[in-house]
Scaffold this motif. Structure first.
Motif, PDB file in Angstrom:
ATOM      1  N   THR A   4      -6.031  -7.952  -2.074  1.00 30.24           N
ATOM      2  CA  THR A   4      -6.245  -9.008  -1.088  1.00 30.24           C
ATOM      3  C   THR A   4      -5.405  -8.731   0.162  1.00 30.24           C
ATOM      4  N   SER A   5      -5.839  -9.267   1.293  1.00 31.85           N
ATOM      5  CA  SER A   5      -5.093  -9.103   2.544  1.00 31.85           C
ATOM      6  C   SER A   5      -4.479 -10.425   2.967  1.00 31.85           C
ATOM      7  N   LEU A   6      -3.240 -10.369   3.415  1.00 28.07           N
ATOM      8  CA  LEU A   6      -2.555 -11.557   3.916  1.00 28.07           C
ATOM      9  C   LEU A   6      -2.197 -11.317   5.379  1.00 28.07           C
ATOM     10  N   THR A   7      -2.280 -12.361   6.194  1.00 31.86           N
ATOM     11  CA  THR A   7      -1.850 -12.221   7.590  1.00 31.86           C
ATOM     12  C   THR A   7      -0.685 -13.162   7.855  1.00 31.86           C
ATOM     13  N   PHE A   8       0.326 -12.610   8.509  1.00 30.80           N
ATOM     14  CA  PHE A   8       1.488 -13.416   8.865  1.00 30.80           C
ATOM     15  C   PHE A   8       1.645 -13.395  10.387  1.00 30.80           C
ATOM     16  N   ARG A   9       1.856 -14.552  10.963  1.00 30.03           N
ATOM     17  CA  ARG A   9       2.103 -14.607  12.407  1.00 30.03           C
ATOM     18  C   ARG A   9       3.622 -14.688  12.599  1.00 30.03           C
ATOM     19  N   THR A  10       4.194 -13.634  13.171  1.00 28.76           N
ATOM     20  CA  THR A  10       5.647 -13.626  13.371  1.00 28.76           C
ATOM     21  C   THR A  10       5.993 -14.266  14.718  1.00 28.76           C
ATOM     22  N   THR A  19       7.987 -13.698  -0.033  1.00 28.92           N
ATOM     23  CA  THR A  19       7.991 -13.658  -1.500  1.00 28.92           C
ATOM     24  C   THR A  19       6.958 -14.628  -2.087  1.00 28.92           C
ATOM     25  N   PHE A  20       6.960 -15.849  -1.573  1.00 28.54           N
ATOM     26  CA  PHE A  20       6.088 -16.882  -2.121  1.00 28.54           C
ATOM     27  C   PHE A  20       4.611 -16.511  -1.980  1.00 28.54           C
ATOM     28  N   GLU A  21       4.223 -16.024  -0.797  1.00 27.13           N
ATOM     29  CA  GLU A  21       2.817 -15.674  -0.542  1.00 27.13           C
ATOM     30  C   GLU A  21       2.373 -14.508  -1.434  1.00 27.13           C
ATOM     31  N   VAL A  22       3.255 -13.541  -1.636  1.00 32.19           N
ATOM     32  CA  VAL A  22       2.897 -12.398  -2.487  1.00 32.19           C
ATOM     33  C   VAL A  22       2.836 -12.856  -3.946  1.00 32.19           C
ATOM     34  N   GLN A 114      17.099 -11.002  -4.924  1.00 35.20           N
ATOM     35  CA  GLN A 114      16.161 -10.220  -4.114  1.00 35.20           C
ATOM     36  C   GLN A 114      15.053 -11.081  -3.524  1.00 35.20           C
ATOM     37  N   GLY A 115      14.877 -10.986  -2.235  1.00 31.48           N
ATOM     38  CA  GLY A 115      13.720 -11.589  -1.585  1.00 31.48           C
ATOM     39  C   GLY A 115      12.928 -10.496  -0.897  1.00 31.48           C
ATOM     40  N   LEU A 116      11.635 -10.735  -0.724  1.00 31.08           N
ATOM     41  CA  LEU A 116      10.758  -9.782  -0.053  1.00 31.08           C
ATOM     42  C   LEU A 116      10.517 -10.308   1.365  1.00 31.08           C
ATOM     43  N   TYR A 117      10.898  -9.511   2.355  1.00 31.03           N
ATOM     44  CA  TYR A 117      10.812  -9.952   3.748  1.00 31.03           C
ATOM     45  C   TYR A 117       9.919  -9.041   4.582  1.00 31.03           C
ATOM     46  N   LEU A 118       9.172  -9.666   5.463  1.00 30.56           N
ATOM     47  CA  LEU A 118       8.481  -8.973   6.539  1.00 30.56           C
ATOM     48  C   LEU A 118       9.447  -8.967   7.723  1.00 30.56           C
TER      49      LEU A 118
END
Lengths: 138, 138, 138
Positions: A4-10, A19-22, A114-118
């Motif tokens: 699946t593809s996710l889009t984030f607006r920075t 982390t939550f979205e993944v 550990q957190g996953l960050y863009l």
């Protein structure tokens, strides 16, 4: 297998906890045990696994990266999109664009801290696409 | 699952675009959706995902790495193969040896500006082996 | 698919060769061909693929990282656990927490000079958890 593809607006340079979205994409896949590959389709932003308790860590990380790969460095020849253009590519390469994380019980097997960050490396906000591929068994 | 080895002959320090060869290996696998893991079996070269339009980006990247891990640094104790020996290992560790990229419709899901490069860090040319593993469904 | 956790007790800053333990986990999985993802559940240690013949390489790597991300840097705001706290997070992000390595004939497809190391970045020893996920076919 589920993709699946996710889009984030920075909102410009800095980190966004994804982390939550993944985690949600993994839950939706129905896969309980295996791996998830998180892949960022850009070269001026990146993905990091970072300490998730004290925001000071991400502030210090920003200090580190702006020291290693400064904006407007007189040595950069690539500045078509401004003084942060090459710095952003450099920061991206010093960190990561692709992370594979184990999955168990339908959840990311991250450590407690550990957190996953863009990590957006441009000063302007951008729409950033992340491809999430979950592989394993139900 | 499909696994193959590719060999690239480099011409000394610098980047080689290997997107096409990896794309071809993915097409040959018959796998349409999943991931491809590209793995470099060396510690003095590396793999990067880099902007693929302006060669100036790779020139600046070379500036960055030669600054962070200079050849002939007086601090290096490992110089058995010359002044670029340790610098090459250091550059390799600051970048990547293993990248996992999502696959859809039998193609790499790279962003518009993303290219996959083999980065030779030694001054002399070398034969470099890359293992390509495609996993997923037809 | 096979997943297992390994714990390593480090003796403070420095590298531990974990190739053998990961190789053993792959052998125990019964999977002959595919990939193994090695994932470290911490943000103040990391995983590297490094030259495995001359210990001087790892000594120089230590020189490099302590230069790029020094302990007790006056710029760090995060020092809750001491002067090596932020330096350890920084070193972790400049290297790797997740590596995917191809497997063939039930063995890691590492190059002749490649070893897999756990890199402890804190001065004190810690128990470090590594999740090993093997995927592929028997």
């Amino acid at each position: 297998m589920h993709q699946t593809s996710l889009t984030f607006r920075t909102r410009g340079r800095g980190t966004t906890d994804i982390t939550f979205e993944v985690e949600r994409a993994v839950a939706a896949s129905g896969i309980r045990r295996g791996t998830v590959t998180v892949f960022l389709q850009h070269t001026s932003a990146s993905l990091i696994l970072c300490e998730n308790a004290d925001p000071g860590v991400r502030r210090d990380l920003e200090t580190l990266l702006s020291r290693l790969a400064p904006d407007a460095d007189p040595a950069w020849v690539h500045d078509a999109e401004g003084p942060d253009d090459m710095a952003a590519h450099a920061r991206s390469i010093l960190t990561s664009n692709s992370l594979t994380i184990p999955v168990a019980d339908g959840k990311l097997m991250l450590g407690t801290w550990q957190g996953l960050y863009l990590y957006e490396h441009r000063h302007a906000g951008h729409a950033r696409s992340v491809v999430v591929t979950v592989m394993g068994e139900r």
